[in-house]
Write a protein that holds these residues in place. Sequence first.
Motif, PDB file in Angstrom:
ATOM      1  N   LEU A 184     -22.670  -8.845  65.325  1.00 30.37           N
ATOM      2  CA  LEU A 184     -22.894  -8.981  63.890  1.00 30.37           C
ATOM      3  C   LEU A 184     -23.370  -7.682  63.253  1.00 30.37           C
ATOM      4  O   LEU A 184     -23.349  -7.556  62.022  1.00 30.37           O
ATOM      5  CB  LEU A 184     -23.923 -10.085  63.617  1.00 30.37           C
ATOM      6  N   ALA A 185     -23.795  -6.730  64.059  1.00 29.37           N
ATOM      7  CA  ALA A 185     -24.296  -5.459  63.541  1.00 29.37           C
ATOM      8  C   ALA A 185     -23.239  -4.364  63.560  1.00 29.37           C
ATOM      9  O   ALA A 185     -23.558  -3.190  63.378  1.00 29.37           O
ATOM     10  CB  ALA A 185     -25.516  -5.010  64.351  1.00 29.37           C
ATOM     11  N   VAL A 186     -21.983  -4.725  63.734  1.00 26.94           N
ATOM     12  CA  VAL A 186     -20.932  -3.727  63.912  1.00 26.94           C
ATOM     13  C   VAL A 186     -20.813  -2.800  62.709  1.00 26.94           C
ATOM     14  O   VAL A 186     -20.529  -1.606  62.859  1.00 26.94           O
ATOM     15  CB  VAL A 186     -19.583  -4.430  64.227  1.00 26.94           C
ATOM     16  N   ALA A 187     -21.037  -3.299  61.503  1.00 23.84           N
ATOM     17  CA  ALA A 187     -20.921  -2.456  60.312  1.00 23.84           C
ATOM     18  C   ALA A 187     -22.028  -1.417  60.236  1.00 23.84           C
ATOM     19  O   ALA A 187     -21.879  -0.410  59.534  1.00 23.84           O
ATOM     20  CB  ALA A 187     -20.923  -3.318  59.054  1.00 23.84           C
ATOM     21  N   GLN A 188     -23.134  -1.637  60.934  1.00 24.15           N
ATOM     22  CA  GLN A 188     -24.254  -0.691  60.959  1.00 24.15           C
ATOM     23  C   GLN A 188     -24.260   0.150  62.229  1.00 24.15           C
ATOM     24  O   GLN A 188     -25.281   0.721  62.600  1.00 24.15           O
ATOM     25  CB  GLN A 188     -25.590  -1.436  60.833  1.00 24.15           C
ATOM     26  N   GLY A 189     -23.135   0.239  62.896  1.00 23.00           N
ATOM     27  CA  GLY A 189     -23.035   1.034  64.105  1.00 23.00           C
ATOM     28  C   GLY A 189     -22.926   0.213  65.373  1.00 23.00           C
ATOM     29  O   GLY A 189     -22.502   0.727  66.410  1.00 23.00           O
TER      30      GLY A 189
ATOM     31  N   ARG B 235     -12.716  -4.560  76.641  1.00 25.91           N
ATOM     32  CA  ARG B 235     -13.319  -3.448  77.372  1.00 25.91           C
ATOM     33  C   ARG B 235     -13.851  -3.989  78.689  1.00 25.91           C
ATOM     34  O   ARG B 235     -14.693  -4.884  78.697  1.00 25.91           O
ATOM     35  CB  ARG B 235     -14.439  -2.825  76.537  1.00 25.91           C
ATOM     36  N   HIS B 236     -13.333  -3.481  79.786  1.00 26.17           N
ATOM     37  CA  HIS B 236     -13.720  -3.937  81.126  1.00 26.17           C
ATOM     38  C   HIS B 236     -13.531  -5.443  81.275  1.00 26.17           C
ATOM     39  O   HIS B 236     -14.327  -6.122  81.945  1.00 26.17           O
ATOM     40  CB  HIS B 236     -15.174  -3.556  81.427  1.00 26.17           C
ATOM     41  N   GLY B 237     -12.497  -5.984  80.620  1.00 22.25           N
ATOM     42  CA  GLY B 237     -12.219  -7.413  80.719  1.00 22.25           C
ATOM     43  C   GLY B 237     -13.058  -8.278  79.808  1.00 22.25           C
ATOM     44  O   GLY B 237     -12.920  -9.500  79.804  1.00 22.25           O
ATOM     45  N   VAL B 238     -13.933  -7.663  79.019  1.00 19.93           N
ATOM     46  CA  VAL B 238     -14.800  -8.391  78.102  1.00 19.93           C
ATOM     47  C   VAL B 238     -14.217  -8.297  76.687  1.00 19.93           C
ATOM     48  O   VAL B 238     -13.818  -7.217  76.244  1.00 19.93           O
ATOM     49  CB  VAL B 238     -16.236  -7.827  78.116  1.00 19.93           C
ATOM     50  N   GLN B 239     -14.167  -9.421  75.999  1.00 14.90           N
ATOM     51  CA  GLN B 239     -13.646  -9.447  74.643  1.00 14.90           C
ATOM     52  C   GLN B 239     -14.772  -9.117  73.667  1.00 14.90           C
ATOM     53  O   GLN B 239     -15.787  -9.824  73.610  1.00 14.90           O
ATOM     54  CB  GLN B 239     -13.061 -10.834  74.346  1.00 14.90           C
ATOM     55  N   LEU B 240     -14.593  -8.033  72.894  1.00 14.10           N
ATOM     56  CA  LEU B 240     -15.584  -7.590  71.927  1.00 14.10           C
ATOM     57  C   LEU B 240     -15.086  -7.940  70.530  1.00 14.10           C
ATOM     58  O   LEU B 240     -14.084  -7.408  70.060  1.00 14.10           O
ATOM     59  CB  LEU B 240     -15.824  -6.084  72.032  1.00 14.10           C
ATOM     60  N   VAL B 241     -15.799  -8.843  69.852  1.00 15.01           N
ATOM     61  CA  VAL B 241     -15.375  -9.360  68.558  1.00 15.01           C
ATOM     62  C   VAL B 241     -16.277  -8.779  67.471  1.00 15.01           C
ATOM     63  O   VAL B 241     -17.503  -8.882  67.548  1.00 15.01           O
ATOM     64  CB  VAL B 241     -15.449 -10.900  68.527  1.00 15.01           C
ATOM     65  N   ALA B 242     -15.661  -8.170  66.455  1.00 14.43           N
ATOM     66  CA  ALA B 242     -16.421  -7.655  65.319  1.00 14.43           C
ATOM     67  C   ALA B 242     -16.897  -8.820  64.465  1.00 14.43           C
ATOM     68  O   ALA B 242     -16.104  -9.683  64.082  1.00 14.43           O
ATOM     69  CB  ALA B 242     -15.567  -6.704  64.491  1.00 14.43           C
ATOM     70  N   GLY B 243     -18.190  -8.835  64.165  1.00  9.74           N
ATOM     71  CA  GLY B 243     -18.758  -9.928  63.379  1.00  9.74           C
ATOM     72  C   GLY B 243     -19.099  -9.524  61.961  1.00  9.74           C
ATOM     73  O   GLY B 243     -20.001 -10.099  61.350  1.00  9.74           O
ATOM     74  N   ASP B 244     -18.379  -8.534  61.421  1.00 10.86           N
ATOM     75  CA  ASP B 244     -18.651  -8.130  60.043  1.00 10.86           C
ATOM     76  C   ASP B 244     -17.941  -9.080  59.066  1.00 10.86           C
ATOM     77  O   ASP B 244     -16.842  -9.545  59.316  1.00 10.86           O
ATOM     78  CB  ASP B 244     -18.206  -6.684  59.790  1.00 10.86           C
TER      79      ASP B 244
END
Length: 377
Positions: A287-292, A306-315
């Motif tokens: 959830l903090a993706v917009a702040q870095g 990344r390394h088999g892990v799904q990284l979802v942007a929560g902005d």
Amino acid sequence: MPRECRPGETRVAATPETVRRLAARGCTFVVERGAGQASGYDDASYEEAGAALVDPSSEQWSQADVVLAVQGSDLAQQRSELASLKPGALLLGLLEPHGNDALKQRFEAGRVTALALELLPRISRAQSMDVLSSQANIAGYKAVLLASAALDRYVPMLMTAAGTIQPARALILGAGVAGLQALATARRLGAVAYVSDVRPAAKEQVESLGGRFIDPPELDQKPGEAGGYAKQATEAFLAEQRRQLTEQLALADMVICTAQVPGKKAPRLIDDAMLQHMRPGSVVVDLAVAQGGNCEGTVPGQTVFRHGVQLVAGDGLPCSVANHASALYSRNIAALLELLLNTTAEGASSVNLDLDDEIVSGCLFSHNAPESAGGAA
């Protein structure tokens, strides 16, 4: 109330409900056509509530005493009509005020008074006006739904003829409003939820919602809390916290990152080396993706692996629940505006900014004292 101009912004600053509410206080409402369409409020509903509808080119801007917005900073940058506001007009909205000197100078040059809702003090009197809390609540809820949908396994424990399915393990970083709502939502879905926060005082809240609290590292200087928000942590504390979290991440199926510090870059809680310890197929919603970003590798507006892990942007998650997000936001705005209104016995209203009121002074971004103030919003 103008139409929002930021791409992807579906919320609106006033609903037919709050139009009626403020009309009862003597306000005359003017709404730009189509302003509420993306959030499920059509023009007819505003007309029924007593608002007048205008086209984007309307000269109503120069007559407005108050302008209500969601993304007020974008409104100032993209709507030339803002320059026609009369001196002393009041703008309420999200203004991204931290370090935004250019916007402040623009308002001051136009003699516009602006209240930045991000700066609203977190005190009991201001709870009904707290936009950040109402929207963070939605973000925490939606983050768990996104993680659950992306996860490669069930969330609740299931006992079937084919055997027992163990519940998913959720790890929530940050026990603020978003984190606590994420915890509550994960528990409703049947997950076992663990929560990490730098504030030891958050433990009671976490446990009251059925979560398991991960005690912060035992260092001499803990970040603590200021004004209802977590203080920025030292790098030494964050390094120790990352070491502590590595073991938890290895066991987690879904991770919800919510740690933010107002006006600062979001603390990096999960680095690339820590991601490598996570189970392939697990999910991180940041959830903090917009702040870095709390998690290394998250990209605003995207889902990456990344390394088999799904990284979802929560902005922008509140925009995905636009109807209720708008309903809550508009009630926050109405509560703040009601604090500023003076209503005469004849039913006329005027705006009065009491600079001695800590709510007003706390979120005052720019100020111009008008010779007189009317009552149109």
